[in-house]
Design an enzyme around this catalytic site. Structure first.
Site, PDB file in Angstrom:
ATOM      1  N   GLU A   1     -56.227  73.233 -17.987  1.00 22.85           N
ATOM      2  CA  GLU A   1     -55.284  73.210 -16.861  1.00 22.85           C
ATOM      3  C   GLU A   1     -53.995  72.458 -17.210  1.00 22.85           C
ATOM      4  O   GLU A   1     -52.917  72.884 -16.819  1.00 22.85           O
ATOM      5  CB  GLU A   1     -55.967  72.554 -15.647  1.00 22.85           C
ATOM      6  CG  GLU A   1     -55.101  72.566 -14.415  1.00 22.85           C
ATOM      7  CD  GLU A   1     -55.753  71.888 -13.221  1.00 22.85           C
ATOM      8  OE1 GLU A   1     -56.826  72.343 -12.790  1.00 22.85           O
ATOM      9  OE2 GLU A   1     -55.178  70.925 -12.709  1.00 22.85           O
TER      10      GLU A   1
ATOM     11  N   ARG B   1     -53.778  78.313  -9.479  1.00 22.45           N
ATOM     12  CA  ARG B   1     -53.157  77.405 -10.466  1.00 22.45           C
ATOM     13  C   ARG B   1     -52.078  78.126 -11.274  1.00 22.45           C
ATOM     14  O   ARG B   1     -51.951  77.951 -12.480  1.00 22.45           O
ATOM     15  CB  ARG B   1     -54.207  76.814 -11.420  1.00 22.45           C
ATOM     16  CG  ARG B   1     -55.268  75.996 -10.759  1.00 22.45           C
ATOM     17  CD  ARG B   1     -54.689  74.721 -10.121  1.00 22.45           C
ATOM     18  NE  ARG B   1     -55.751  74.081  -9.353  1.00 22.45           N
ATOM     19  CZ  ARG B   1     -56.046  74.389  -8.087  1.00 22.45           C
ATOM     20  NH1 ARG B   1     -55.330  75.292  -7.435  1.00 22.45           N
ATOM     21  NH2 ARG B   1     -57.016  73.799  -7.462  1.00 22.45           N
TER      22      ARG B   1
ATOM     23  N   SER C   1     -59.012  67.794 -13.151  1.00 23.32           N
ATOM     24  CA  SER C   1     -59.816  68.837 -13.799  1.00 23.32           C
ATOM     25  C   SER C   1     -59.172  69.216 -15.125  1.00 23.32           C
ATOM     26  O   SER C   1     -57.979  69.526 -15.164  1.00 23.32           O
ATOM     27  CB  SER C   1     -59.886  70.079 -12.918  1.00 23.32           C
ATOM     28  OG  SER C   1     -60.442  69.746 -11.673  1.00 23.32           O
TER      29      SER C   1
HETATM   30  C1  LIG Z   1     -57.066  62.104 -10.861  1.00 21.25           C
HETATM   31  C2  LIG Z   1     -56.362  63.441 -10.775  1.00 21.25           C
HETATM   32  C3  LIG Z   1     -56.742  64.368  -9.810  1.00 21.25           C
HETATM   33  C4  LIG Z   1     -56.103  65.618  -9.708  1.00 21.25           C
HETATM   34  N1  LIG Z   1     -56.500  66.494  -8.739  1.00 21.25           N
HETATM   35  C5  LIG Z   1     -55.888  67.689  -8.617  1.00 21.25           C
HETATM   36  C6  LIG Z   1     -56.283  68.615  -7.588  1.00 21.25           C
HETATM   37  O1  LIG Z   1     -57.167  68.338  -6.792  1.00 21.25           O
HETATM   38  N2  LIG Z   1     -55.644  69.810  -7.539  1.00 21.25           N
HETATM   39  C7  LIG Z   1     -54.637  70.136  -8.386  1.00 21.25           C
HETATM   40  O2  LIG Z   1     -54.103  71.237  -8.248  1.00 21.25           O
HETATM   41  N3  LIG Z   1     -54.222  69.277  -9.354  1.00 21.25           N
HETATM   42  C8  LIG Z   1     -54.821  68.074  -9.490  1.00 21.25           C
HETATM   43  N4  LIG Z   1     -54.426  67.201 -10.469  1.00 21.25           N
HETATM   44  C9  LIG Z   1     -53.375  67.606 -11.423  1.00 21.25           C
HETATM   45  C10 LIG Z   1     -51.949  67.071 -11.062  1.00 21.25           C
HETATM   46  O3  LIG Z   1     -52.026  65.967 -10.219  1.00 21.25           O
HETATM   47  C11 LIG Z   1     -51.082  68.141 -10.418  1.00 21.25           C
HETATM   48  O4  LIG Z   1     -50.960  69.246 -11.259  1.00 21.25           O
HETATM   49  C12 LIG Z   1     -49.667  67.606 -10.079  1.00 21.25           C
HETATM   50  O5  LIG Z   1     -48.967  68.556  -9.334  1.00 21.25           O
HETATM   51  C13 LIG Z   1     -48.871  67.264 -11.328  1.00 21.25           C
HETATM   52  O6  LIG Z   1     -47.698  66.603 -10.911  1.00 21.25           O
HETATM   53  P1  LIG Z   1     -46.890  65.683 -11.911  1.00 21.25           P
HETATM   54  O7  LIG Z   1     -45.580  65.350 -11.281  1.00 21.25           O
HETATM   55  O8  LIG Z   1     -47.718  64.533 -12.331  1.00 21.25           O
HETATM   56  O9  LIG Z   1     -46.688  66.704 -13.100  1.00 21.25           O
HETATM   57  P2  LIG Z   1     -46.300  66.448 -14.645  1.00 21.25           P
HETATM   58  O10 LIG Z   1     -47.527  66.173 -15.423  1.00 21.25           O
HETATM   59  O11 LIG Z   1     -45.201  65.429 -14.706  1.00 21.25           O
HETATM   60  O12 LIG Z   1     -45.757  67.872 -14.989  1.00 21.25           O
HETATM   61  C14 LIG Z   1     -46.636  68.979 -14.940  1.00 21.25           C
HETATM   62  C15 LIG Z   1     -45.880  70.259 -15.342  1.00 21.25           C
HETATM   63  O13 LIG Z   1     -44.897  70.569 -14.377  1.00 21.25           O
HETATM   64  C16 LIG Z   1     -43.597  70.536 -14.962  1.00 21.25           C
HETATM   65  N5  LIG Z   1     -42.722  69.933 -13.968  1.00 21.25           N
HETATM   66  C17 LIG Z   1     -42.813  68.674 -13.451  1.00 21.25           C
HETATM   67  N6  LIG Z   1     -41.862  68.518 -12.527  1.00 21.25           N
HETATM   68  C18 LIG Z   1     -41.155  69.674 -12.463  1.00 21.25           C
HETATM   69  C19 LIG Z   1     -40.036  70.112 -11.698  1.00 21.25           C
HETATM   70  N7  LIG Z   1     -39.444  69.335 -10.785  1.00 21.25           N
HETATM   71  N8  LIG Z   1     -39.573  71.371 -11.914  1.00 21.25           N
HETATM   72  C20 LIG Z   1     -40.153  72.204 -12.814  1.00 21.25           C
HETATM   73  N9  LIG Z   1     -41.212  71.835 -13.571  1.00 21.25           N
HETATM   74  C21 LIG Z   1     -41.700  70.582 -13.386  1.00 21.25           C
HETATM   75  C22 LIG Z   1     -43.733  69.709 -16.223  1.00 21.25           C
HETATM   76  O14 LIG Z   1     -42.782  70.044 -17.186  1.00 21.25           O
HETATM   77  C23 LIG Z   1     -45.126  70.098 -16.663  1.00 21.25           C
HETATM   78  O15 LIG Z   1     -45.125  71.345 -17.300  1.00 21.25           O
HETATM   79  C24 LIG Z   1     -55.053  65.940 -10.602  1.00 21.25           C
HETATM   80  C25 LIG Z   1     -54.662  64.998 -11.587  1.00 21.25           C
HETATM   81  C26 LIG Z   1     -55.309  63.765 -11.664  1.00 21.25           C
HETATM   82  C27 LIG Z   1     -54.875  62.762 -12.694  1.00 21.25           C
END
Ligand SMILES: Cc1cc2nc3c(=O)[nH]c(=O)nc-3n(C[C@H](O)[C@H](O)[C@H](O)COP(=O)(O)OP(=O)(O)OC[C@H]3O[C@@H](n4cnc5c(N)ncnc54)[C@H](O)[C@@H]3O)c2cc1C
Length: 396
Positions: free
Chosen positions: A388, A182, A269
C-alpha cells in the site's frame, strides 16, 4: 548544497530512511505553489510529503528535493441553506443548514484527524468512521483513504490541483478523480499537488434536538463498528460516539499513532486487500473471507504470474471479489509479533497487516520482512500481495 538536517526517519511514521538532498517546507498555499514551480523548473527529482504515514524511503535517502506540505486551514465554503425553525445549532461556527450538504474546504497540510474532529464537533456527518487515520488532508484523496465502511471518495466533492505538466491550478470534480479501492488518478500518473480538498458533509440532527452532541452519523456500514456501538448495520449513532468507538477500535489494533507503542511505528496496513476474479476466489480455502464488490469497478487484479497486474475496466468486467490480506498472511503461517532475528522489523503484535519498526530497523529490514510475507502468501495461495505505501528507492 548543505544536506538536509532532517532524515526520513524523522519525517515518516515508519521511522526509517536517510536524508533528502534538500527539504523545502511550505506553510501557505501561495508558498506551496511558488516552491513547487521553482523545484519543478529545476528538472531535479522531487517528492511530495505530508505526514509521511504512507511513505517508506531507502536508507540512502533521496537524491532530490522534498516538498513538505504544511499548509493549514479549514473553511466552510457553502452556506446557502435555510435553517429549519428551531433547529439551528448555536455558536459562531455552527453549521447553518439541515437540508443538503455543507461543503468545507481544507488546505492540504491540515492533519487529517483534526478535520474529522472539526466535522464531528460541528455535527457534520461523513468523516466520522475515518477518525484516527494519520497523515495530511492533501494525501487523503491520493489513495482514497478508508476505514470502517467509509472512504473519502464518498464525500470529496472536488480537489484544487496544481498540475505538474501545465503549472496551472485547476479544480477537479469528484467524477474525474477515478476513485477506486485505495486508488485514484493520482496513483495512476496524474502528477501535481493537491492544494486543497472540498468535502460535502451532511448536517444531521435528531428531529427534536439542536445540539451537536446529538448529531447523528451516516448509517454504520461496518459490522465490527456496529457491534461496538450496540446498533445494527445500517443504523445511525451519535457522531461523537462513533468517533470514540472508531478511535478505541483502532487503538486496540495499533492503528492510532502512539509514541509509546512500537506497534504503531508503521505505515498502517502494509498490503492492500487483493481484488481478484470470482473464479480465482473459489480456489481459496473455504474459510477465506470474500467480499463481492457491489458493482464491478475498474481495479487492479492481482496477478498469478508475477506481472504488474491487469486493469479490469468497468461494468463489463468479470465479477470481482475483495479478499482479506490479513487472513491470507495468517493462513500462510505468519503470526502476530513475528520478527526476523537480528532485524528491527516485526509484524505488529496487534494486527497482522502492519509491519512495524520495533526500534533500530532499517528500510532494508522492513522490505526484507515484507518480501518474506509476500513470498509465503504467494507460495500458499498463488497471488502476490501488493504494497500500500509509496516506496522511494525501494523495491518489493
Ligand atoms: C498507524 C497507521 C494507520 C493507518 N490507517 C489507515 C487507514 O485506516 N486507512 C487508510 O486508508 N490509510 C491508513 N494509513 C495510511 C496513511 O495514514 C494514509 O494513506 C494517509 O492519507 C497518508 O497521508 P500522509 O500525509 O502521511 O501521506 P505521505 O506519506 O506524506 O504521502 C503519501 C503519498 O501521497 C503523496 N502526497 C502527499 N501529499 C500530497 C498532496 N498534497 N498532493 C499530491 N500528492 C500528495 C505523496 O507524494 C505520497 O505519494 C495508516 C497509516 C498509519 C501509520
Amino acid at each position: 548544497m548543505t544536506p538536509s538536517p532532517r532524515t526520513f526517519a524523522e519525517l515518516t511514521t515508519m521511522r526509517v530512511g536517510g536524508a533528502p538532498r534538500e527539504l523545502r517546507e511550505a506553510t501557505t498555499r501561495e508558498q506551496l505553489i511558488e516552491t513547487a514551480l521553482d523545484v519543478w523548473g529545476s528538472n531535479e527529482p522531487w517528492l511530495l510529503l505530508g505526514g509521511g504515514s504512507n511513505t517508506i524511503v531507502a536508507d540512502e535517502g533521496f537524491d532530490g528535493t522534498v516538498i513538505l506540505i504544511a499548509t493549514r486551514g479549514i473553511s466552510e465554503v457553502s452556506t446557502s441553506f435555510t435553517v429549519p425553525a428551531g433547529r439551528a445549532a448555536s455558536g459562531p461556527d455552527a453549521p447553518t443548514s439541515h437540508e443538503g450538504s455543507i461543503v468545507i474546504r481544507v488546505q492540504a497540510g491540515e492533519p487529517w484527524d483534526d478535520v474529522v474532529a472539526f466535522a464531528v464537533s460541528r455535527g457534520l456527518a461523513g468523516l466520522e468512521a475515518l477518525s484516527g487515520i494519520p497523515g495530511s488532508t492533501g494525501a487523503s484523496p491520493v489513495q482514497n483513504i478508508g476505514a470502517y465502511g467509509q472512504e473519502v471518495a464518498d464525500v470529496v466533492s472536488s480537489v484544487e490541483f496544481l498540475d505538474y505538466l501545465t503549472g496551472e491550478v485547476e479544480t477537479i470534480a469528484v467524477s474525474e478523480l477515478g476513485f477506486g479501492y485505495r486508488d485514484s488518478i493520482f496513483k495512476r500518473g496524474r502528477l501535481g499537488i493537491v492544494l486543497s480538498v472540498d468535502f460535502a458533509l451532511t448536517p444531521s440532527w435528531r428531529s427534536d434536538t439542536v445540539s451537536d452532541a446529538t448529531a447523528l452519523s451516516l448509517p454504520i456500514a461496518y459490522p465490527q463498528l456496529a457491534d461496538a456501538l450496540g446498533v445494527a448495520v445500517g443504523d445511525r449513532a451519535e457522531l461523537r460516539r462513533v468517533r470514540d468507538a472508531v478511535l478505541e477500535l483502532r487503538a486496540s489494533k495499533g492503528m492510532v499513532l502512539d509514541p509509546t507503542d512500537t506497534d504503531t511505528v508503521s505505515v498502517g496496513s502494509f498490503f492492500v486487500n487483493p481484488i481478484v476474479t470470482e473464479s480465482f476466489a473459489r480456489t481459496l480455502p473455504a474459510g477465506a473471507p470474500r467480499y463481492p464488490l457491489e458493482a464491478p469497478v475498474a481495479q487492479r487484479v492481482m496477478p498469478l504470474d508475477g506481472s504488474a497486474g491487469t486493469q479490469v475496466a468497468g461494468v463489463d468486467g468479470p465479477t470481482l471479489v475483495k479478499l482479506s490480506a490479513a487472513w491470507l498472511i495468517e493462513a500462510a503461517g505468519v503470526k502476530r509479533g513475528f520478527g526476523v532475528p537480528g532485524s528491527g522489523a516485526a509484524i505488529s503484535r496487534k494486527h497482522t497487516l502492519a509491519i512495524t519498526n520495533r526500534g533500530g530497523a532499517t528500510s532494508d529490514d522492513i522490505m526484507g520482512l515484507a518480501r518474506y510475507v509476500q513470498a509465503l502468501v504467494q507460495s500458499h495461495f498463488g497471488l502476490i500481495l501488493q504494497p500500500e505505501p509509496n516506496l522511494i528507492g525501494l523495491e518489493i
